[in-house]
Design a protein around this motif. Structure first.
Motif, short mmCIF file in Angstrom:
data_model
loop_
_atom_site.label_atom_id
_atom_site.label_comp_id
_atom_site.label_asym_id
_atom_site.label_seq_id
_atom_site.Cartn_x
_atom_site.Cartn_y
_atom_site.Cartn_z
N THR A 564 0.83 -1.20 0.00
CA THR A 564 0.00 0.00 0.00
C THR A 564 0.86 1.25 0.00
OG1 THR A 564 -1.79 -1.14 1.15
CG2 THR A 564 -1.80 1.27 1.21
N ASN A 565 1.90 1.26 0.81
CA ASN A 565 2.82 2.41 0.84
C ASN A 565 3.48 2.63 -0.52
OD1 ASN A 565 2.29 2.95 3.51
ND2 ASN A 565 4.05 1.81 4.28
N HIS A 568 0.90 4.06 -3.13
CA HIS A 568 0.63 5.48 -2.92
C HIS A 568 1.80 6.34 -3.36
CE1 HIS A 568 -3.32 5.68 -1.07
NE2 HIS A 568 -3.03 4.60 -0.35
N ASN A 572 1.74 9.01 -6.52
CA ASN A 572 2.10 10.41 -6.31
C ASN A 572 3.12 10.89 -7.34
OD1 ASN A 572 0.41 10.78 -4.13
ND2 ASN A 572 1.96 10.23 -2.62
N ILE A 582 -7.20 5.80 -8.01
CA ILE A 582 -6.17 5.10 -7.23
C ILE A 582 -6.63 3.70 -6.88
CG2 ILE A 582 -4.98 5.08 -5.00
CD1 ILE A 582 -4.87 8.14 -5.18
N LYS A 586 -4.79 0.37 -7.81
CA LYS A 586 -4.35 -0.50 -6.72
C LYS A 586 -4.88 -1.92 -6.93
CE LYS A 586 -4.70 -0.92 -1.67
NZ LYS A 586 -5.23 -0.31 -0.44
N ASP A 606 8.02 2.05 0.53
CA ASP A 606 7.65 3.07 -0.44
C ASP A 606 8.58 3.14 -1.64
OD1 ASP A 606 9.70 3.95 1.09
OD2 ASP A 606 8.85 5.92 1.56
#
Length: 680
Positions: A564-565, A568, A572, A582, A586, A606
């Motif tokens: 998930t990190n 995102h 971005n 998103i 995802k 990330d």
């Protein structure tokens, strides 16, 4: 002997009597004619009078000579065989007709100014005799205009248009292209004021209004006797085409013709870049010398007169159309309708056999009564003729106007035809509008067309889900064209998860429906299915035997927080690619994920990359962005001491992804990447 006397001597006594009687009759009848007919008759007479002998041969087929001369041909056979004699009669009758109209005060003040202006501009190349006639008539018209002014001045009350009065008091403060009228050139002033006066007076003015027009010109610096060279007006319009648009602003007029020489010449000035060609055009078509010096006030009066003639012509055309329709409505009986239907069937036969002009002529005659005869042949033929230039110049706008007429009659098929025309001419947004219009009217044959627009994003937003729904609805209605497109959605994962088995099934159905191009896709997808089996074995081997090795994660042991990190952070930096949101992006990554590598120092997830069926999605220190396997070549593996690296070329750029794993895991990842590259 002067030229008029010479003409009289050349024409037989009997023919002179016939011409004089006919002219006398017309000069009485003209008082009952409307503005348009009266002024057209006079202008046609001026054209006949001032034209060169060669041009008069062409004018011999036009309405003025038909009224005043051609009625003689049935009584005097020699006139049919002697063109020069016929031209002499034309010149004589033109002179007599205009002179009698002036004597009977049939001509308006502005028409006398128009005639005077035209006579002043007669080309020096005209025959000497014509110049002599023009000079005589000019003197007579000037005297008639003077008599008109004196008579108007004796009126006790002079009616004035209040709107013209208000305009006259503020005209010097009006603007054109950001400039006060007073600061414009003389040509610009004359054109702007001509349009203002015409629109404010609504095309109907009194003599007193004309006097205000003269004062308005004076208030912006143009005195009534100021001279201007005709060529200077043409040059101004050539340099600034917006002047011609300004002249016609808010005025609905017919196409300029021989009775409106100034508008024709100014229109030609917009089209032509060379002054010499304009001069030749004015001389050859109207016997006008553009180097002539003319009165500015007379020129303005001529312009507003020409505008009124064309506006009245347009109104009459509309009225004629209404009258024609009313007349046909009155004649609604079986015999008439059957005759029309027979003509339309003949037009259809003509068109199918390549006789386009004959078909178009019949259809233009009957298009307005399509509702009465319940036959759409005229609309169909005219739309196709203008769309493809068959029998008429190609004009898509006119073709669509005919289709719009069909749509107004609630015929949904013409919305489909219009959509096809727009699509063929790269007007995708309008095509989409017409297709959706057709569907809303109940035409389900456009389901595939709307689906294709949604599939390609042509004229609307790309929407694979909608496209699939529409394609399958079309299939349910018997239109199987969309089967191959839906198959490609399953094959390439367009808006859905890849399903090669489903794609193969759709290609097979498309092939059975007669679409042989589906065969290539069926072969390709079967090959992919073989590779898919191989990929499944690689993934299963990695998933079962390795699961999580260091920072590498297989699908069966995803760390949701880290993934998930990563998603995102990736979104971005690069956006959700072609996906709507998103969440949808995802979902795609979760559904398609094969390997996830976490390259974060403290394990937050990330940075790193995800490998899916379609590509490598990287947010790492060495590599960033989306790398689709269809764009990747030259994959290689390098086994290192601390980490292993896969090198590849994407769109000509060398890239690499590194990861910490044992050599066996590295080889498995390399096998997966190389296979996915070949599969795409």
């Amino acid at each position: 002997m002067d030229y008029l006397a010479e003409l009289e001597a050349n024409i037989s006594y009997d023919d002179r009597i016939i011409i004089n009687n006919r002219v006398a009759t017309i000069s009485k009848e003209i008082e009952q004619w409307d503005f348009c007919d009266r002024n057209r008759f006079v202008i046609e007479g001026i054209n006949a009078l001032t034209a060169t002998r060669a041009r008069n041969r062409e004018l011999a087929s036009q309405s003025f000579l038909e009224k005043c001369v051609f009625n003689l041909t049935g009584k005097n056979k020699k006139m049919q065989d002697a063109i020069n004699y016929n031209i002499s009669c034309a010149l004589y009758s033109a002179y007599r007709a205009i002179k009698q109209c002036a004597e009977r005060t049939t001509l308006s003040f502005e028409m006398m100014a128009f005639i005077n202006n035209k006579l002043n501009m007669v080309s020096d190349r005209a025959e000497e005799g014509i110049l002599d006639l023009a000079s005589k008539l000019k003197m007579f018209v000037r005297q008639s205009r003077n008599d008109y002014i004196n008579a108007a001045a004796r009126l006790d009350q002079i009616e004035q248009d209040i709107n013209v009065l208000k305009w006259h008091s503020t005209v010097e403060y009006q603007l054109f292209q950001g400039c006060d009228y007073f600061d414009l050139g003389i040509a610009e002033k004359m054109i702007c004021i001509s349009n203002d006066f015409y629109t404010i007076s609504r095309g109907k003015w009194s003599y007193s209004d004309v006097l205000l027009l003269k004062k308005a010109l004076d208030s912006v610096g143009i005195r009534s006797r100021d001279k201007i060279i005709y060529k200077d007006i043409i040059d101004a319009v050539q340099k600034n085409n917006a002047l011609y648009d300004r002249l016609l602003e808010k005025i609905d007029i017919a196409q300029p013709d021989e009775c409106t020489p100034s508008l024709c010449i100014l229109q030609e000035a917009v089209k032509q870049n060379h002054c010499d060609k304009i001069a030749e055009y004015a001389d050859s078509n109207f016997s006008i010398d553009v180097n002539t010096t003319i009165d500015s006030f007379d020129f303005v009066l001529g312009l507003i007169t020409e505008l009124r003639i064309l506006e009245e012509s347009k109104k009459r055309w509309y009225a004629y159309q209404r009258e024609q329709k009313a007349l046909l409505e009155k004649q609604k009986h079986e015999k008439v309708l059957e005759k029309i239907k027979s003509d339309l069937r003949l037009a259809d036969k003509y068109y199918r056999n390549g006789c386009y002009m004959e078909a178009v002529e019949i259809c233009e005659k009957y298009e307005c009564i399509v509702p009465d005869v319940q036959m759409d042949i005229p609309i169909r033929i005219l739309a196709d003729a203008y769309a493809n230039g068959k029998g008429v110049p190609k004009n898509i706008s006119v073709a669509l106007e005919h289709c719009d007429f069909g749509i107004e009659l609630n015929n949904a098929e013409f919305a489909k035809i219009a959509g096809d025309m727009c699509y063929a001419n790269d007007m995708k947004e309008r095509a989409y509008e017409y297709y959706t219009k057709a569907y809303s009217m109940g035409n389900s044959s456009v389901l595939y067309d709307i689906g294709w627009a949604a599939y390609k994003g042509e004229g609307c937003k790309k929407d694979y889900k909608l496209a699939e729904e529409l394609f399958m609805q079309a299939v349910a209605n018997g239109d199987n064209r969309g089967l191959i497109n839906v198959g490609m959605m399953y094959e390439f994962g367009q808006g859905r998860t890849v399903d090669l088995s489903k794609a193969a099934d759709l290609y097979l159905k498309s092939l059975e429906a007669g679409y042989t191009n589906a065969n290539d896709r069926l072969n390709a997808v079967n090959e992919k299915r073989v590779n898919e089996t191989k990929l499944l074995s690689y993934v299963t081997l990695f998933d079962v035997n390795y699961k999580s090795t260091g920072s590498l994660y297989s699908k069966s042991c995803i760390d949701n927080k880290k993934v998930t990190n990563f998603i995102h952070e990736f979104i971005n930096n690069y956006g959700p690619s072609e996906y709507d949101s998103i969440e949808s992006f995802k979902k795609y990554l979760y559904d398609s994920l094969i390997i996830y590598y976490d390259n974060t120092m403290f394990g937050s997830g990330d940075t790193g990359y995800i490998i899916t069926r379609e590509g490598i999605f990287a947010n790492d220190t060495l590599v960033e962005g989306c790398f689709y396997f269809k764009d990747i070549t030259n994959v290689s593996l390098s086994i290192g001491t601390l980490s292993n690296t896969i090198y590849f070329t994407c769109n000509g750029n060398k890239e690499e992804i590194s990861f910490v794993s044992d050599d066996d895991v590295a080889h498995r990842i390399y096998d997966i990447v190389a296979l996915l590259m070949n599969m795409n």
